[in-house]
Design a protein around this motif. Structure first.
Motif, PDB file in Angstrom:
ATOM      1  N   ILE A  26      38.013   3.206  12.498  1.00 53.47           N
ATOM      2  CA  ILE A  26      37.934   2.855  13.919  1.00 53.47           C
ATOM      3  C   ILE A  26      38.563   3.949  14.776  1.00 53.47           C
ATOM      4  CG2 ILE A  26      38.771   1.237  15.663  1.00 53.47           C
ATOM      5  CD1 ILE A  26      38.557  -0.965  13.536  1.00 53.47           C
ATOM      6  N   LEU A  27      39.756   4.388  14.387  1.00 49.65           N
ATOM      7  CA  LEU A  27      40.425   5.467  15.117  1.00 49.65           C
ATOM      8  C   LEU A  27      39.550   6.704  15.179  1.00 49.65           C
ATOM      9  CD1 LEU A  27      44.122   5.361  13.823  1.00 49.65           C
ATOM     10  CD2 LEU A  27      43.371   4.999  16.169  1.00 49.65           C
ATOM     11  N   PHE A  28      38.978   7.065  14.050  1.00 45.19           N
ATOM     12  CA  PHE A  28      38.193   8.297  13.976  1.00 45.19           C
ATOM     13  C   PHE A  28      36.923   8.217  14.821  1.00 45.19           C
ATOM     14  CE2 PHE A  28      34.607  10.501  11.908  1.00 45.19           C
ATOM     15  CZ  PHE A  28      34.994  11.804  12.156  1.00 45.19           C
ATOM     16  N   VAL A  29      36.141   7.172  14.630  1.00 42.79           N
ATOM     17  CA  VAL A  29      34.839   7.079  15.304  1.00 42.79           C
ATOM     18  C   VAL A  29      35.001   7.021  16.823  1.00 42.79           C
ATOM     19  CG1 VAL A  29      32.789   5.651  15.638  1.00 42.79           C
ATOM     20  CG2 VAL A  29      33.661   6.051  13.333  1.00 42.79           C
ATOM     21  N   ILE A  30      35.889   6.154  17.297  1.00 41.31           N
ATOM     22  CA  ILE A  30      36.055   6.003  18.746  1.00 41.31           C
ATOM     23  C   ILE A  30      36.678   7.265  19.351  1.00 41.31           C
ATOM     24  CG2 ILE A  30      37.144   4.662  20.574  1.00 41.31           C
ATOM     25  CD1 ILE A  30      36.990   2.230  18.799  1.00 41.31           C
ATOM     26  N   SER A  31      37.681   7.826  18.681  1.00 40.26           N
ATOM     27  CA  SER A  31      38.323   9.041  19.206  1.00 40.26           C
ATOM     28  C   SER A  31      37.351  10.208  19.208  1.00 40.26           C
ATOM     29  CB  SER A  31      39.558   9.385  18.368  1.00 40.26           C
ATOM     30  OG  SER A  31      40.517   8.369  18.433  1.00 40.26           O
ATOM     31  N   ALA A  32      36.537  10.335  18.159  1.00 41.15           N
ATOM     32  CA  ALA A  32      35.554  11.420  18.107  1.00 41.15           C
ATOM     33  C   ALA A  32      34.534  11.285  19.233  1.00 41.15           C
ATOM     34  CB  ALA A  32      34.848  11.422  16.749  1.00 41.15           C
ATOM     35  N   PHE A  33      34.109  10.047  19.513  1.00 41.73           N
ATOM     36  CA  PHE A  33      33.129   9.810  20.578  1.00 41.73           C
ATOM     37  C   PHE A  33      33.679  10.251  21.936  1.00 41.73           C
ATOM     38  CE2 PHE A  33      31.558   6.888  23.894  1.00 41.73           C
ATOM     39  CZ  PHE A  33      30.206   7.203  23.863  1.00 41.73           C
ATOM     40  N   PHE A  34      34.877   9.781  22.257  1.00 41.96           N
ATOM     41  CA  PHE A  34      35.450  10.122  23.562  1.00 41.96           C
ATOM     42  C   PHE A  34      35.865  11.597  23.631  1.00 41.96           C
ATOM     43  CE2 PHE A  34      36.181   5.467  23.833  1.00 41.96           C
ATOM     44  CZ  PHE A  34      35.491   5.246  25.012  1.00 41.96           C
TER      45      PHE A  34
ATOM     46  N   ASN B  68      45.033   1.227  20.646  1.00 36.71           N
ATOM     47  CA  ASN B  68      44.382   1.850  21.802  1.00 36.71           C
ATOM     48  C   ASN B  68      45.153   3.076  22.286  1.00 36.71           C
ATOM     49  OD1 ASN B  68      42.298   0.001  21.834  1.00 36.71           O
ATOM     50  ND2 ASN B  68      43.344  -1.386  23.243  1.00 36.71           N
ATOM     51  N   ALA B  69      46.477   3.001  22.209  1.00 37.71           N
ATOM     52  CA  ALA B  69      47.289   4.155  22.599  1.00 37.71           C
ATOM     53  C   ALA B  69      47.006   5.339  21.685  1.00 37.71           C
ATOM     54  CB  ALA B  69      48.774   3.788  22.545  1.00 37.71           C
ATOM     55  N   ALA B  70      46.849   5.061  20.388  1.00 34.84           N
ATOM     56  CA  ALA B  70      46.539   6.128  19.430  1.00 34.84           C
ATOM     57  C   ALA B  70      45.163   6.719  19.707  1.00 34.84           C
ATOM     58  CB  ALA B  70      46.606   5.590  18.005  1.00 34.84           C
ATOM     59  N   ILE B  71      44.210   5.878  20.066  1.00 38.58           N
ATOM     60  CA  ILE B  71      42.856   6.361  20.376  1.00 38.58           C
ATOM     61  C   ILE B  71      42.883   7.278  21.592  1.00 38.58           C
ATOM     62  CG2 ILE B  71      40.593   5.635  21.252  1.00 38.58           C
ATOM     63  CD1 ILE B  71      40.826   3.166  19.444  1.00 38.58           C
ATOM     64  N   VAL B  72      43.614   6.876  22.634  1.00 42.09           N
ATOM     65  CA  VAL B  72      43.713   7.706  23.842  1.00 42.09           C
ATOM     66  C   VAL B  72      44.353   9.047  23.514  1.00 42.09           C
ATOM     67  CG1 VAL B  72      44.764   7.910  26.119  1.00 42.09           C
ATOM     68  CG2 VAL B  72      43.778   5.735  25.409  1.00 42.09           C
ATOM     69  N   GLY B  73      45.468   9.016  22.791  1.00 35.09           N
ATOM     70  CA  GLY B  73      46.154  10.260  22.450  1.00 35.09           C
ATOM     71  C   GLY B  73      45.307  11.175  21.598  1.00 35.09           C
ATOM     72  N   LEU B  74      44.662  10.633  20.570  1.00 34.30           N
ATOM     73  CA  LEU B  74      43.809  11.445  19.696  1.00 34.30           C
ATOM     74  C   LEU B  74      42.616  12.008  20.459  1.00 34.30           C
ATOM     75  CD1 LEU B  74      43.864   9.188  16.503  1.00 34.30           C
ATOM     76  CD2 LEU B  74      44.729  11.533  16.639  1.00 34.30           C
ATOM     77  N   SER B  75      42.052  11.217  21.353  1.00 32.00           N
ATOM     78  CA  SER B  75      40.890  11.676  22.131  1.00 32.00           C
ATOM     79  C   SER B  75      41.266  12.829  23.048  1.00 32.00           C
ATOM     80  CB  SER B  75      40.316  10.522  22.951  1.00 32.00           C
ATOM     81  OG  SER B  75      39.894   9.460  22.128  1.00 32.00           O
ATOM     82  N   LEU B  76      42.365  12.669  23.775  1.00 23.82           N
ATOM     83  CA  LEU B  76      42.797  13.726  24.693  1.00 23.82           C
ATOM     84  C   LEU B  76      43.130  15.014  23.945  1.00 23.82           C
ATOM     85  CD1 LEU B  76      45.101  11.680  27.106  1.00 23.82           C
ATOM     86  CD2 LEU B  76      42.797  12.550  27.576  1.00 23.82           C
ATOM     87  N   TYR B  77      43.787  14.875  22.803  1.00 23.14           N
ATOM     88  CA  TYR B  77      44.190  16.056  22.022  1.00 23.14           C
ATOM     89  C   TYR B  77      42.980  16.752  21.409  1.00 23.14           C
ATOM     90  CZ  TYR B  77      46.667  18.778  18.445  1.00 23.14           C
ATOM     91  OH  TYR B  77      47.154  19.793  17.658  1.00 23.14           O
ATOM     92  N   THR B  78      42.103  15.987  20.780  1.00 22.08           N
ATOM     93  CA  THR B  78      40.946  16.578  20.097  1.00 22.08           C
ATOM     94  C   THR B  78      39.948  17.162  21.081  1.00 22.08           C
ATOM     95  OG1 THR B  78      41.231  14.926  18.352  1.00 22.08           O
ATOM     96  CG2 THR B  78      39.150  16.123  18.378  1.00 22.08           C
ATOM     97  N   ALA B  79      39.881  16.591  22.285  1.00 23.38           N
ATOM     98  CA  ALA B  79      38.936  17.092  23.293  1.00 23.38           C
ATOM     99  C   ALA B  79      39.170  18.558  23.616  1.00 23.38           C
ATOM    100  CB  ALA B  79      39.031  16.253  24.560  1.00 23.38           C
ATOM    101  N   THR B  80      40.409  19.018  23.526  1.00 27.98           N
ATOM    102  CA  THR B  80      40.681  20.425  23.838  1.00 27.98           C
ATOM    103  C   THR B  80      40.034  21.347  22.817  1.00 27.98           C
ATOM    104  OG1 THR B  80      42.774  20.406  22.591  1.00 27.98           O
ATOM    105  CG2 THR B  80      42.874  19.822  24.917  1.00 27.98           C
ATOM    106  N   TYR B  81      40.032  20.937  21.550  1.00 28.97           N
ATOM    107  CA  TYR B  81      39.408  21.754  20.503  1.00 28.97           C
ATOM    108  C   TYR B  81      37.886  21.659  20.575  1.00 28.97           C
ATOM    109  CZ  TYR B  81      44.077  22.225  18.574  1.00 28.97           C
ATOM    110  OH  TYR B  81      45.408  22.522  18.401  1.00 28.97           O
ATOM    111  N   VAL B  82      37.377  20.463  20.916  1.00 29.90           N
ATOM    112  CA  VAL B  82      35.940  20.317  21.130  1.00 29.90           C
ATOM    113  C   VAL B  82      35.490  21.220  22.270  1.00 29.90           C
ATOM    114  CG1 VAL B  82      34.132  18.712  21.878  1.00 29.90           C
ATOM    115  CG2 VAL B  82      35.842  17.975  20.202  1.00 29.90           C
ATOM    116  N   CYS B  83      36.275  21.244  23.340  1.00 25.36           N
ATOM    117  CA  CYS B  83      35.970  22.084  24.499  1.00 25.36           C
ATOM    118  C   CYS B  83      35.821  23.545  24.108  1.00 25.36           C
ATOM    119  CB  CYS B  83      37.055  21.920  25.558  1.00 25.36           C
ATOM    120  SG  CYS B  83      37.047  23.189  26.848  1.00 25.36           S
ATOM    121  N   GLU B  84      36.776  24.055  23.354  1.00 28.99           N
ATOM    122  CA  GLU B  84      36.734  25.467  22.992  1.00 28.99           C
ATOM    123  C   GLU B  84      35.585  25.779  22.046  1.00 28.99           C
ATOM    124  OE1 GLU B  84      39.202  27.963  24.449  1.00 28.99           O
ATOM    125  OE2 GLU B  84      38.528  26.229  25.596  1.00 28.99           O
ATOM    126  N   ALA B  85      35.252  24.835  21.156  1.00 31.27           N
ATOM    127  CA  ALA B  85      34.110  25.042  20.265  1.00 31.27           C
ATOM    128  C   ALA B  85      32.817  25.104  21.064  1.00 31.27           C
ATOM    129  CB  ALA B  85      34.044  23.928  19.229  1.00 31.27           C
TER     130      ALA B  85
END
Length: 216
Positions: A20-28, A86-103
């Motif tokens: 759940i953490l992975f799929v939702i965080s990856a999507f956002f 939900n807090a973990a999902i928000v944190g993981l999404s915000l953090y991972t988005a920076t690496y997605v952005c650069e890719a």
């Protein structure tokens, strides 16, 4: 083998929550990362500055501190309360988005400038040029780095175990409470992660690479 059979409820719950953490965080993260990548190549200086500030600030902050803020600091701000999950999902999404952005930004840079100029010449605004012409080509060239980011995200979900989220990273602590030997439990957790990466994510990456390579 007995340790995983005797504690099947723990392993099932832990890896279900990891999924759940992975799929939702990856999507956002994919959505937010794409938006920020667009900001970073925007012709508007303010947008570029905002995108750069976000990436540099969040990417250079340890993930543990980001999750600690949402788990411990956020509740003190007087905002609507959210669960640890939900807090973990928000944190993981915000953090991972920076690496997605650069890719994605690296993929945007591989698209010929002439195509953007041609789009502007026929009257397409920046948003349409980016979404209709540049991004479809950029995504094709960044499948491997994007999947590397998502594999890292899958492993980063274990950090949430330190903030009361019962996922794969927390299995060790619960096994300890039940008096089970830790080393076999950790080896099973590691093996399941390897199976997920090699059995699901790697074949999916190869499929998308092949499909989009032919499409180009």
């Amino acid at each position: 083998m007995n340790i995983i059979i005797d504690n099947s409820d723990l392993f099932l719950t832990g890896f279900k929550n990891t999924g759940i953490l992975f799929v939702i965080s990856a999507f956002f993260a994919l959505i937010l990362g794409t938006i920020v990548a667009g900001m970073r190549v925007s012709p508007a200086p303010a947008m570029r500055a905002a995108g750069t500030l976000y990436v540099n600030a969040v990417r250079n902050t340890p993930l543990t501190l980001i999750l600690a803020f949402f788990a411990l600091g956020y509740p003190r701000l007087g905002l609507p309360s959210i669960s640890f999950m939900n807090a973990a999902i928000v944190g993981l999404s915000l953090y991972t988005a920076t690496y997605v952005c650069e890719a994605i930004r690296s993929g945007i840079n591989t698209v010929s400038v002439g195509q953007s100029e041609a789009a502007r010449a026929i009257g397409l605004p920046f948003i349409q040029t980016l979404s209709l012409i540049v991004l479809p080509q950029a995504f094709r060239s960044v499948v491997p780095p994007l999947f590397s980011v998502f594999i890292a995200l899958l492993k980063n979900t274990t950090v949430a175990a330190g903030f009361s989220v019962l996922e794969a990273g927390a299995i060790r602590a619960y096994l300890s409470e039940r008096g089970e030997p830790l080393l076999p439990g950790l080896l099973w957790v590691a093996l399941i992660f390897v199976v997920v990466v090699l059995g699901i994510m790697t074949p999916l990456q190869r499929y998308l690479e092949k499909k989009w390579r032919v499409a180009r």
